[in-house]
Design an enzyme around this catalytic site. Structure first.
Site, PDB file in Angstrom:
ATOM      1  N   SER A   1       0.801  -1.223   0.000  1.00  0.00           N
ATOM      2  CA  SER A   1       0.000   0.000   0.000  1.00  0.00           C
ATOM      3  C   SER A   1       0.834   1.273   0.000  1.00  0.00           C
ATOM      4  CB  SER A   1      -0.946   0.021   1.211  1.00  0.00           C
ATOM      5  OG  SER A   1      -0.220   0.235   2.410  1.00  0.00           O
TER       6      SER A   1
ATOM      7  N   LYS B   1       1.003   4.105   7.363  1.00  0.00           N
ATOM      8  CA  LYS B   1       0.273   4.951   6.425  1.00  0.00           C
ATOM      9  C   LYS B   1       0.720   6.407   6.577  1.00  0.00           C
ATOM     10  CE  LYS B   1      -2.604   1.895   4.591  1.00  0.00           C
ATOM     11  NZ  LYS B   1      -1.888   0.717   5.084  1.00  0.00           N
TER      12      LYS B   1
END
EC number: 3.4.21.88
Length: 236
Positions: free
Chosen positions: A157, A195
């Protein structure tokens, strides 16, 4: 592999950030590398960004962050030092581009033992950070100040931020971070994920660097920041 100029610029930016906390200006970089124009600096920065060594922070002036350092000295340094008379190992000192030979009776360089605390998801969140599994011995200049730990990345990701599945990320422990920072976030005290932090009013958004993943938004009481990304190690 980096060119000599790319390596010198990366080291210069890294040292300036360590000393002042602020990246050097383009004029300072041009002077340090003895280039005639800023366009050469732009090309070097773009090359370093494409290779995942630095990133530009959006909406901030002179906003550069060193994501990782190369595993070894700049190409050609050892060969130049040895004058073609066989291999002569060299190490990088703190100042830009300066090397010195390793002496047999010299004390080994200082290292910092960084605990590897398990795996972190760069994809769908996984269970909270595991217990310490082993340690990495790293040069102090790669870390800077503060307490650090390392995590093995699982998932894709964050690939557009230069973070790949199987990489090891170096994290500086903290409980606050600026918007745009890449963080280790603990969600609901159960899920750990790597993230980019975005703040949307009172809410916290955890943003992937891969369009295949959606941004997840949480109330502020559901997310605890465990640390901020300061470096990356990749094995080939």
């Amino acid at each position: 592999m980096l060119t000599r100029k790319q390596y010198d610029l990366l080291r210069f930016i890294h040292e300036r950030l360590k000393e002042t906390g602020v990246p050097p200006s383009f004029d300072e970089m041009k002077e340090a590398l003895d280039l005639r124009s800023k366009s050469g600096i732009h090309r070097l920065i773009t090359a370093l960004e494409e290779r995942g060594f630095i990133r530009r922070l959006p909406n901030r002036a002179r906003a550069l962050e060193v994501v990782r350092l190369p595993d070894s000295a700049a190409p050609g340094l050892a060969a130049a030092r040895s004058g073609g008379r066989g291999f002569s190992p060299s190490v990088i000192e703190g100042s830009l581009g300066r090397v010195r030979p390793v002496v047999d009776d010299e004390e080994p360089a200082a290292v910092v033992a960084v605990p590897v605390m398990g795996r972190i998801a760069a994809g769908s969140p996984i269970s909270a950070i595991q217990t310490r599994s082993n340690t990495l011995n790293l040069p102090p200049e790669m870390l800077g100040t503060g307490e650090h730990f390392a995590l093995e990345v699982r998932g894709d990701s964050m690939i557009e931020a230069g973070i790949l599945d199987g990489d090891t990320v170096l994290i500086r422990k903290c409980d606050t971070a600026d918007t745009g920072d890449i963080i280790v976030a603990l969600v609901d005290d159960e899920e750990a994920t790597l993230k980019r932090l975005r703040r949307k009013g009172a809410s916290i958004a955890l943003e992937a660097a891969n369009p295949a993943y959606e941004t997840r938004i949480f109330g502020p009481d559901r997310v605890r920041i465990q640390g901020r990304l300061v470096g990356l190690i990749r094995r080939y």
